[in-house]
Design a protein around this motif. Sequence first.
Motif, PDB file in Angstrom:
ATOM      1  N   ASN A 246      -5.847   9.256  17.876  1.00 15.35           N
ATOM      2  CA  ASN A 246      -4.525   9.263  17.200  1.00 15.35           C
ATOM      3  C   ASN A 246      -3.925   7.812  16.571  1.00 15.35           C
ATOM      4  OD1 ASN A 246      -3.816  11.921  18.476  1.00 15.35           O
ATOM      5  ND2 ASN A 246      -4.314  11.271  20.737  1.00 15.35           N
ATOM      6  N   VAL A 247      -4.415   6.475  15.325  1.00 13.93           N
ATOM      7  CA  VAL A 247      -4.241   5.736  15.634  1.00 13.93           C
ATOM      8  C   VAL A 247      -4.023   6.477  13.852  1.00 13.93           C
ATOM      9  CG1 VAL A 247      -5.125   2.791  14.930  1.00 13.93           C
ATOM     10  CG2 VAL A 247      -5.308   4.184  17.009  1.00 13.93           C
ATOM     11  N   ARG A 248      -3.361   5.814  12.717  1.00 13.45           N
ATOM     12  CA  ARG A 248      -3.192   5.650  11.111  1.00 13.45           C
ATOM     13  C   ARG A 248      -4.393   4.435  11.498  1.00 13.45           C
ATOM     14  NH1 ARG A 248       2.251   6.946   7.584  1.00 13.45           N
ATOM     15  NH2 ARG A 248       0.816   6.996   5.680  1.00 13.45           N
ATOM     16  N   ARG A 249      -5.034   4.209  10.342  1.00 13.75           N
ATOM     17  CA  ARG A 249      -5.998   3.865   9.121  1.00 13.75           C
ATOM     18  C   ARG A 249      -5.440   3.039   8.165  1.00 13.75           C
ATOM     19  NH1 ARG A 249     -12.339   2.822  11.005  1.00 13.75           N
ATOM     20  NH2 ARG A 249     -12.235   1.359   9.043  1.00 13.75           N
ATOM     21  N   TYR A 250      -5.309   2.036   7.975  1.00 16.48           N
ATOM     22  CA  TYR A 250      -4.468   1.659   6.704  1.00 16.48           C
ATOM     23  C   TYR A 250      -6.677   0.427   6.512  1.00 16.48           C
ATOM     24  CZ  TYR A 250      -0.329   2.958   7.024  1.00 16.48           C
ATOM     25  OH  TYR A 250       1.071   3.781   7.849  1.00 16.48           O
ATOM     26  N   ASP A 251      -7.042   0.930   5.436  1.00 16.19           N
ATOM     27  CA  ASP A 251      -8.171   0.454   5.049  1.00 16.19           C
ATOM     28  C   ASP A 251      -7.820  -1.066   3.883  1.00 16.19           C
ATOM     29  OD1 ASP A 251      -9.971   0.625   6.524  1.00 16.19           O
ATOM     30  OD2 ASP A 251     -10.368   2.735   5.361  1.00 16.19           O
ATOM     31  N   VAL A 252      -8.555  -2.272   4.219  1.00 16.70           N
ATOM     32  CA  VAL A 252      -7.975  -3.652   3.080  1.00 16.70           C
ATOM     33  C   VAL A 252      -8.840  -4.209   2.944  1.00 16.70           C
ATOM     34  CG1 VAL A 252      -5.650  -3.615   3.180  1.00 16.70           C
ATOM     35  CG2 VAL A 252      -7.262  -5.289   4.658  1.00 16.70           C
ATOM     36  N   GLU A 253      -9.227  -5.517   2.255  1.00 16.90           N
ATOM     37  CA  GLU A 253     -10.437  -6.056   2.427  1.00 16.90           C
ATOM     38  C   GLU A 253      -9.662  -7.722   2.171  1.00 16.90           C
ATOM     39  OE1 GLU A 253     -13.837  -6.005   0.423  1.00 16.90           O
ATOM     40  OE2 GLU A 253     -13.887  -4.110   1.200  1.00 16.90           O
ATOM     41  N   SER A 254      -9.024  -7.862   1.658  1.00 23.08           N
ATOM     42  CA  SER A 254      -8.587  -9.627   1.522  1.00 23.08           C
ATOM     43  C   SER A 254      -7.372  -9.542   1.985  1.00 23.08           C
ATOM     44  CB  SER A 254      -8.583  -8.951   0.092  1.00 23.08           C
ATOM     45  OG  SER A 254      -6.979  -8.771  -0.758  1.00 23.08           O
ATOM     46  N   ALA A 255      -7.373 -11.143   2.106  1.00 21.04           N
ATOM     47  CA  ALA A 255      -5.660 -11.708   3.520  1.00 21.04           C
ATOM     48  C   ALA A 255      -4.605 -10.909   2.958  1.00 21.04           C
ATOM     49  CB  ALA A 255      -5.868 -12.993   3.238  1.00 21.04           C
ATOM     50  N   GLN A 256      -4.849 -10.645   0.915  1.00 15.54           N
ATOM     51  CA  GLN A 256      -3.685 -10.317   0.240  1.00 15.54           C
ATOM     52  C   GLN A 256      -3.055  -9.094   0.722  1.00 15.54           C
ATOM     53  OE1 GLN A 256      -1.448 -13.102  -1.287  1.00 15.54           O
ATOM     54  NE2 GLN A 256       0.182 -11.360  -1.081  1.00 15.54           N
ATOM     55  N   GLN A 257      -3.889  -8.392   0.516  1.00 14.97           N
ATOM     56  CA  GLN A 257      -3.892  -6.654   0.915  1.00 14.97           C
ATOM     57  C   GLN A 257      -3.135  -6.624   2.500  1.00 14.97           C
ATOM     58  OE1 GLN A 257      -7.752  -5.421  -0.443  1.00 14.97           O
ATOM     59  NE2 GLN A 257      -7.713  -5.600  -2.110  1.00 14.97           N
ATOM     60  N   MET A 258      -3.950  -7.499   3.381  1.00 18.47           N
ATOM     61  CA  MET A 258      -3.661  -7.444   4.681  1.00 18.47           C
ATOM     62  C   MET A 258      -2.190  -8.201   4.954  1.00 18.47           C
ATOM     63  SD  MET A 258      -5.707  -8.580   8.629  1.00 18.47           S
ATOM     64  CE  MET A 258      -6.558  -7.273   7.627  1.00 18.47           C
ATOM     65  N   HIS A 259      -2.238  -9.071   4.035  1.00 15.32           N
ATOM     66  CA  HIS A 259      -0.527  -9.310   4.037  1.00 15.32           C
ATOM     67  C   HIS A 259       0.705  -8.251   3.512  1.00 15.32           C
ATOM     68  CE1 HIS A 259       2.932 -11.385   2.083  1.00 15.32           C
ATOM     69  NE2 HIS A 259       2.750 -12.238   3.243  1.00 15.32           N
ATOM     70  N   ASP A 260       0.145  -7.751   2.889  1.00 16.73           N
ATOM     71  CA  ASP A 260       1.021  -6.943   1.984  1.00 16.73           C
ATOM     72  C   ASP A 260       1.543  -5.578   2.909  1.00 16.73           C
ATOM     73  OD1 ASP A 260       1.311  -8.462   0.038  1.00 16.73           O
ATOM     74  OD2 ASP A 260       0.197  -7.458  -1.194  1.00 16.73           O
ATOM     75  N   VAL A 261       0.468  -4.565   3.532  1.00 16.73           N
ATOM     76  CA  VAL A 261       0.266  -3.489   3.765  1.00 16.73           C
ATOM     77  C   VAL A 261       0.846  -4.182   4.932  1.00 16.73           C
ATOM     78  CG1 VAL A 261      -1.030  -1.939   5.059  1.00 16.73           C
ATOM     79  CG2 VAL A 261      -1.730  -2.518   3.015  1.00 16.73           C
ATOM     80  N   THR A 262       0.880  -5.713   6.008  1.00 15.26           N
ATOM     81  CA  THR A 262       1.087  -5.536   7.229  1.00 15.26           C
ATOM     82  C   THR A 262       2.664  -5.838   7.020  1.00 15.26           C
ATOM     83  OG1 THR A 262      -0.520  -6.368   7.081  1.00 15.26           O
ATOM     84  CG2 THR A 262       1.009  -6.667   9.581  1.00 15.26           C
ATOM     85  N   LEU A 263       3.091  -6.233   6.618  1.00 19.09           N
ATOM     86  CA  LEU A 263       4.258  -7.272   5.097  1.00 19.09           C
ATOM     87  C   LEU A 263       5.553  -5.434   5.474  1.00 19.09           C
ATOM     88  CD1 LEU A 263       6.060  -9.570   5.948  1.00 19.09           C
ATOM     89  CD2 LEU A 263       3.666  -9.752   6.266  1.00 19.09           C
ATOM     90  N   SER A 264       4.851  -4.682   4.365  1.00 24.26           N
ATOM     91  CA  SER A 264       5.438  -3.355   4.595  1.00 24.26           C
ATOM     92  C   SER A 264       6.015  -2.105   5.592  1.00 24.26           C
ATOM     93  CB  SER A 264       4.707  -2.978   3.496  1.00 24.26           C
ATOM     94  OG  SER A 264       3.319  -1.970   4.352  1.00 24.26           O
ATOM     95  N   LEU A 265       4.971  -2.806   6.642  1.00 21.89           N
ATOM     96  CA  LEU A 265       4.610  -1.786   8.423  1.00 21.89           C
ATOM     97  C   LEU A 265       5.672  -2.424   8.930  1.00 21.89           C
ATOM     98  CD1 LEU A 265       1.018  -0.470   8.714  1.00 21.89           C
ATOM     99  CD2 LEU A 265       3.090   0.244   7.887  1.00 21.89           C
ATOM    100  N   ALA A 266       6.304  -3.978   9.151  1.00 23.15           N
ATOM    101  CA  ALA A 266       6.208  -4.841  10.132  1.00 23.15           C
ATOM    102  C   ALA A 266       7.883  -4.807  10.450  1.00 23.15           C
ATOM    103  CB  ALA A 266       6.079  -6.453   9.653  1.00 23.15           C
ATOM    104  N   PRO A 267       8.434  -4.142  10.140  1.00 18.17           N
ATOM    105  CA  PRO A 267      10.581  -3.930   9.979  1.00 18.17           C
ATOM    106  C   PRO A 267      10.520  -2.998  11.187  1.00 18.17           C
ATOM    107  CG  PRO A 267      10.170  -4.980   7.771  1.00 18.17           C
ATOM    108  CD  PRO A 267       8.677  -4.583   8.140  1.00 18.17           C
ATOM    109  N   GLN A 268       9.390  -2.208  11.035  1.00 15.01           N
ATOM    110  CA  GLN A 268      10.126  -0.626  11.136  1.00 15.01           C
ATOM    111  C   GLN A 268       8.715  -0.396  12.752  1.00 15.01           C
ATOM    112  OE1 GLN A 268       8.474   0.328   8.157  1.00 15.01           O
ATOM    113  NE2 GLN A 268      10.679  -0.593   7.608  1.00 15.01           N
ATOM    114  N   GLN A 269       8.387  -1.484  13.024  1.00 13.68           N
ATOM    115  CA  GLN A 269       7.931  -1.328  14.205  1.00 13.68           C
ATOM    116  C   GLN A 269       8.277  -2.653  15.452  1.00 13.68           C
ATOM    117  OE1 GLN A 269       4.168  -0.002  13.960  1.00 13.68           O
ATOM    118  NE2 GLN A 269       5.488   0.136  12.028  1.00 13.68           N
ATOM    119  N   ASP A 270       7.980  -1.875  16.641  1.00 12.83           N
ATOM    120  CA  ASP A 270       8.469  -2.867  18.109  1.00 12.83           C
ATOM    121  C   ASP A 270       7.335  -3.767  18.157  1.00 12.83           C
ATOM    122  OD1 ASP A 270      10.510  -0.752  18.803  1.00 12.83           O
ATOM    123  OD2 ASP A 270       8.636   0.269  19.028  1.00 12.83           O
ATOM    124  N   ILE A 271       6.231  -3.721  18.083  1.00 14.13           N
ATOM    125  CA  ILE A 271       5.367  -5.019  17.975  1.00 14.13           C
ATOM    126  C   ILE A 271       4.094  -5.255  17.350  1.00 14.13           C
ATOM    127  CG2 ILE A 271       3.599  -5.915  19.838  1.00 14.13           C
ATOM    128  CD1 ILE A 271       4.612  -4.237  22.193  1.00 14.13           C
TER     129      ILE A 271
END
Length: 405
Positions: A246-271
């Motif tokens: 029951n976890v949605r996974r996003y696979d990334v390699e670099s810090a920039q990729q992790m940054h981009d995915v996380t920042l795109s998700l963050a505004p819709q998150q509680d935590i």
Amino acid sequence: MSELNGKRIVVGISGGIAAYKSIELIRLLRKSHAEVRVVLTEAATHFVTPLTLQAISANPVADSLLDPQAELAMGHIELAKWADCIVIAPATADLLARLAVGIANDLLTTICLASAAPILLAPAMNQQMYRQAVVQQNLSLLQQRGLKLIGPNDGEQACGDVGAGRMSEPHEIFNHIQTALSTEQPFKGLKVTITAGPTREAIDPVRFISNHSSGKMGFALARAFAEQGAQVSLVAGPVNLATPQNVRRYDVESAQQMHDVTLSLAPQQDIVIGCAAVADYRMQTVAEQKLKKTDDSEQLVLTLVKNPDIIAAVAALSAQRPFVVGFAAETQAVLDYAAQKLQRKNLDMICANDVALQGQGFNSEHNALTVLWKGGQQQLPLSDKYSLSQKLAALIVQQYRASQS
């Protein structure tokens, strides 16, 4: 009254030296007023006796699919329907393989196939066996089918080897059973994003800069939140771990990729929880071809530039900012550095761990944390990462809800 009061639990025991630990597990379950029926494989009878287990469980012990007396009442189907939960401890490599392909050639595997109850597996085997690709494939396949794994732990084994493969301790398995049978979902409605694992920063097409993070803590935390009803997004660097249920996974390699995915998700998150060990620097220019060693130079100079600070960027959001939790993996002055990061990055909480201590932190099955927030802190002592994650998730949600009120 215990949460397990009146719960009906089948404890399956397969043929491994760790079978002796199951006696203590049964004692803990009985102490919590659960009803326990024990099922042994033929091999297990060489390690623990039915008479001992009958005395501990206060019920007859079953060990044969072809017992005429038991099968007169379709015993294997009766037990399969009776169970609220099936836990197999130890689960040997052989038993895991048979479950993975659906073989039902003894009472225990037949009960597993005939039951709709949740099934928990506590693997136990030699560390070399555990590392075999076929065993890992079987474990992954069983998880994908909804069976839940408990451990195994790292440590010294009966054969003298040291490594992963030790069966989890009885109290750890007991805690997992409680979680599996809990009907409460206290985190339902919460949206949580967690980063986990290392990042890889390419030097050339065949080399990269990285670190020793295994991702186990972040994955355990994702599982702890999901099991309590949260909607979890897991942004994972390159790790060899199965996705929690029951976890949605996003696979990334670099810090920039992790940054981009996380920042795109963050505004819709509680935590948002930054558990990943993100590389601080990356190559200024990635070589298009493999860098060659030259005979006339003893040094290779790499020009590095800073990576974006992911968790600080989330904390700096002006609109729709989530509750932000960081991690500080340090080797000295741990609490001082963590407190500085908490303030400097404008975090709501930070989890500090000393990765210089043997047996905890990177690549270990165990960890200990000191959690700091503005106006308080709490110590979470050394335990397996899943048990630790359960306590940490509860603490994070407690502080998040306090901040909302």
